[in-house]
Design a protein around this motif. Sequence first.
Motif: not given
Length: 327
Positions: A313-327
């Motif tokens: 769970g921690i892994f999945l949550t942390g991966g989404r938070a650190g990702a750069t949004p697409r333009r």
Amino acid sequence: RPKRPNEMSVRERVRTAQESRESARRLFSEGDVRTSLRHFREALAVLRVTGSGDPYAAGTADEVRADLVSTMVTCSNNVGTCIVRLMKEGTAFAKEEEITWSQVHMHAHNALLLVDAVDKKRGQKVHSALLKSGTVDDRKLFGEWRVKSLLLMVGAESERNETEKAMIHLKRALTICVQYDDMKTQERQVRRMMLTVGNKRKKELRKEKEAAKAMFSKKTKKNVATREKVSKSDEAAIPVTSDIMQVSSNSAATADSADSDIPESSEASVQKEKETIAKVSKQEEFDGPQIWYEEHKEALILTGVATAAALLGIFLTGGRAGATPRR
């Protein structure tokens, strides 16, 4: 018709009793003891009848009361004397009338009581009237009559084996005789009776002592027999000394043989027990972790699964938070 005793006055009754007494005395001196006894008894019966007056009342003349006392004392003593004579003779009349020593004692005792009563009031009206009559003096009243009553009582008491009482009355009679110089004849009679009664008393005491001794001896023999019987029964119940020694030696031999076998078996069993304990201890050391894992296996698996899920769970949550949004 002549008056009956209950119809007479006190003076008439006393006079009638005195006439019967004189007739009785004459008959006694003639040897007719049986008829004499009857007249003496009639005299006493007349004096005892309740008539028109009380002889002891305050209004009765002193001389009448004095005559009453003297007549009753002499008649009572003489009735006792007649009964003694008839009993010693063993006449048929004595058996027919059922006269006893108790009657002798009773009449003599009544006479003694009357004399003692006058003695307590010595110098007063009745005593003075007796002395004034001239027929009685102190020696006859307090000496002769008293001793006669006491001797009659002693004779009855001796016949009834009451020797202790008889000795007491004889001592009193002797004391009275010594007080008067002209009573030597009565004194000798008293001393003879003291010897007779004293010897009888000694025989009675000897018999009582022998009876008590025989009774004690009988009880002692009975107790000894009982103790011997108990001792024999005890000896039958307890083994003989030789048998006891034999049993003791057998027991000792058996104990020695048992003691000789005990060391070997004990040492082997102890050594074997030690080896068993050592094996068990080693087995517990070897199997200890495995047994603990088996008991906590399920808990460990569940804990592992829960931990893995949490990490995922921690892994999945942390991966989404650190990702750069697409333009």
